[in-house]
Structures are given as C-alpha cells and as structure tokens.
Design an enzyme around this catalytic site. Structure first.
Site, PDB file in Angstrom:
ATOM      1  N   SER A 159       0.842  -1.191   0.000  1.00 47.60           N
ATOM      2  CA  SER A 159       0.000   0.000   0.000  1.00 47.60           C
ATOM      3  C   SER A 159       0.873   1.235   0.000  1.00 47.60           C
ATOM      4  O   SER A 159       2.037   1.195   0.417  1.00 47.60           O
ATOM      5  CB  SER A 159      -0.895   0.006   1.248  1.00 47.60           C
ATOM      6  OG  SER A 159      -1.443   1.280   1.490  1.00 47.60           O
ATOM      7  N   TYR A 185       0.068   0.133  10.725  1.00 46.68           N
ATOM      8  CA  TYR A 185      -0.338  -0.237   9.364  1.00 46.68           C
ATOM      9  C   TYR A 185       0.811  -0.023   8.386  1.00 46.68           C
ATOM     10  O   TYR A 185       1.129  -0.891   7.565  1.00 46.68           O
ATOM     11  CB  TYR A 185      -1.557   0.588   8.950  1.00 46.68           C
ATOM     12  CG  TYR A 185      -2.028   0.316   7.538  1.00 46.68           C
ATOM     13  CD1 TYR A 185      -2.568  -0.917   7.185  1.00 46.68           C
ATOM     14  CD2 TYR A 185      -1.939   1.303   6.554  1.00 46.68           C
ATOM     15  CE1 TYR A 185      -3.007  -1.171   5.892  1.00 46.68           C
ATOM     16  CE2 TYR A 185      -2.377   1.059   5.258  1.00 46.68           C
ATOM     17  CZ  TYR A 185      -2.916  -0.168   4.937  1.00 46.68           C
ATOM     18  OH  TYR A 185      -3.343  -0.417   3.653  1.00 46.68           O
TER      19      TYR A 185
END
Length: 327
Positions: A159, A185
């Site tokens: 990501s 994350y």
C-alpha cells in the site's frame, strides 16, 4: 542502491480493470490461491482468475461467509484459514501439499488497516501479525507447491501506506512505544513490500518470482471500517453524501480497478523474467528519489515507492526475524 524499479510502459494505467489486463490470457491448468478472496479486491481477483480458467482456492476464517460471497464464482474452492492462528495456517498448507497440486499463483490479498491495538496469542501486534507474519508463514509452508509449478508468482498486497512507517526492528510489536494505528499499518505494508523482495531473491532459481502491489484507495470495502467517515470526507475519499469519490489518477478507484495491478502481476507475460519490484497502476513503480520525495509525499497522483520498502538488506533481515517469530 541499484534497483529494477523502472516503469515498463505497460500500456495500461490507473483506470484499467482486472478484466482488461487479463484479456487473452488462458490460465487453464493453473492453480491459484487468493487470501481475502471473498471480499473487495480479493473477490474480484479470484473472480477474474477463475474466469480465465484457473483453479482458484480461497482461504477464509469464516468458510460459510466465503462460500456465500463466492456464489457467483463457479468452481471456486474454500478452505479454512485464520492468519492469526499459526495452527490453521499449517493445516491449510498441509491440505494443499497433500493434494499434490502445484501452486502457480499465490495472491496474498487479505489484510486489515488502522485497527485498535490487538495482539494474537503470541503477543504479536495484530496488523503486523495478520498482514505480514500470517502471509509469511503461509507462503513458506506452501513453498514446495510453488517450486512444483515450475514457474510461480507470489503477489503481496502492500500500500501507499508505506509512507507512514518503515519496519522498526527494535520494537515490532509496540511493546515500548505508543501504539499508533497508522504507524502499525505502515510498518506492516512496508513489511509486505520487503517480503516480495526477499521471496523473489530466494525463489528466483526455483522459478518463483514475487511482486508487491499498491492497489489504490478503494473505500467501499471492509478495509476502511475502522476509519472515521468524517476523516475520509476530509481527505476527499467520500463526497458530502458519504459516497466513494472515483478519481483513479489520485488512486481513488473502483474494486475492478483496484484488482487490476494484482492480476497483472500474477499473470502478465510483460513481467516474465522480472520480480522483486513494487507495482501500481498496472506498471512497475519508479523509485522515489530525494528530489521527488516532496512531490510524492504531497499527494496521491505521483507514483513511486520509497527505497526503504525495497531495500534488499532490510528484506533479508525481515525474513530472518520472521522465521524466528513463526518458528
């Protein structure tokens, strides 16, 4: 750092869909496993791979939910797997190996994002354990089936969240620092990208190539369930009515567009002989250099990958640490 992070000029782009990038590719006789293949971009990935002729296996923690979601993907198999449960990962892998089937495509698409602090039974931080360690264990357990394919590809869903953090080898599990959901994350997504680098290095001689993927921002999936809708509106991802904004050039994509790069990395002959690279918008991403880092950080329209996410030394170190953590 020398790098192969150079766009190919694939002919596709941010608006391309998974169906478009797989057009003309016949996967008859190929076996694919897609984690997270019963929701969001994972479901679209499983659907188009199956439509192209592949045998598709979808691991799922909730088997019945997965079967319901896959009702329009005839022939897709479902097996039980919980990425936070090492025993279930081993059991799933053992069933695949016992079947004697080679594994041509492994798409590690499942993931969680910006969750409240949670730990697995080993005490490992939840996002790192789910997004990276679970997939690390699954991939290494399935290694003999990947080798048996005589030409396999592993796709790791990373990501643009790599911008939030690198891998903190001194405190992977937030035992000594304050837990920040997006930092955790970012660490897990950087780990996903590094994992592809090292899978490719270790597997290349055995016919295994690996790729990391930034799919884009797709807000109409379960991935953003822990995010405040007001924050998504402020970021321009939702309109005033709470509907997803579609702007592929700024990475705000449909599910079909979001799955395109994963499917391209898994199947495209344009990538034959290549691997260990981070991709987005259906092409290899350029490396973010010091002179373009400000532009890259300032918006979502400039493609690229940070050097820390494709650093071979960090990738090798992460592999060794992951081996210890997963025994």
């Amino acid at each position: 750092m020398t790098t192969t992070q150079h766009p190919l000029g694939s002919g596709f782009g941010a608006t391309s869909t998974a169906e478009e990038v797989i057009k003309g590719i016949d996967l008859t006789g190929k076996v694919a496993i897609v984690t997270g293949g019963y929701s969001g971009i994972g479901l679209e990935t499983a659907r188009v791979l199956r439509a192209a002729g592949a045998e598709v296996v979808v691991p799922a923690r909730d088997v019945e939910r997965a079967r319901t979601a896959l009702k329009d993907v005839p022939g897709a198999e479902v097996g039980h797997l919980d990425l936070l449960d090492p025993a279930s990962i081993d059991a799933f892998a053992e069933k695949i190996l016992a079947s004697g089937r080679p594994l041509h495509l492994l798409v590690n698409s499942a993931g969680i994002m910006a969750t409240p602090l949670a730990r697995d039974a080993r005490g490992y931080e939840g996002q790192f354990a789910t997004n990276h360690l679970g997939h690390f264990q699954l991939t290494t357990r399935l290694w003999p089936a990947l080798v048996a394919a005589g030409g396999a590809r592993v796709v790791a869903l990373s990501s643009r969240g790599i911008r939030f953090a690198g891998v903190d080898f001194d405190d992977l599990h937030f035992e000594h620092r304050t837990y920040e959901p997006f930092v955790a994350y970012g660490q897990s997504k950087t780990a996903n990208a590094l994992f592809a680098v090292e899978v490719d290095r270790r597997g290349q001689a055995q016919g295994i190539r690996a790729f990391a993927v930034h799919p884009g921002l797709i807000v109409d999936t379960g991935l953003v369930k822990h995010l405040d809708p007001a924050a998504l509106q402020a970021a321009g991802a939702l309109d005033s009515e709470g509907r997803p904004v579609r702007d592929p050039e700024r990475q705000m994509k449909t599910v079909q567009q979001g799955a395109a790069t994963s499917v391209w990395c898994a199947t495209s002959p344009q990538l034959d002989g290549l691997g260990g690279v981070y991709c987005e918008n259906v092409d290899i991403s350029p490396l973010v250099t010091p002179e373009n880092e400000a532009a890259w950080a300032g918006g979502d329209s400039v493609p690229g990958v940070l050097s820390r996410a494709v650093d071979p030394e960090a990738a090798a170190r992460l592999w060794e640490v992951s081996e210890r953590l997963t025994a």
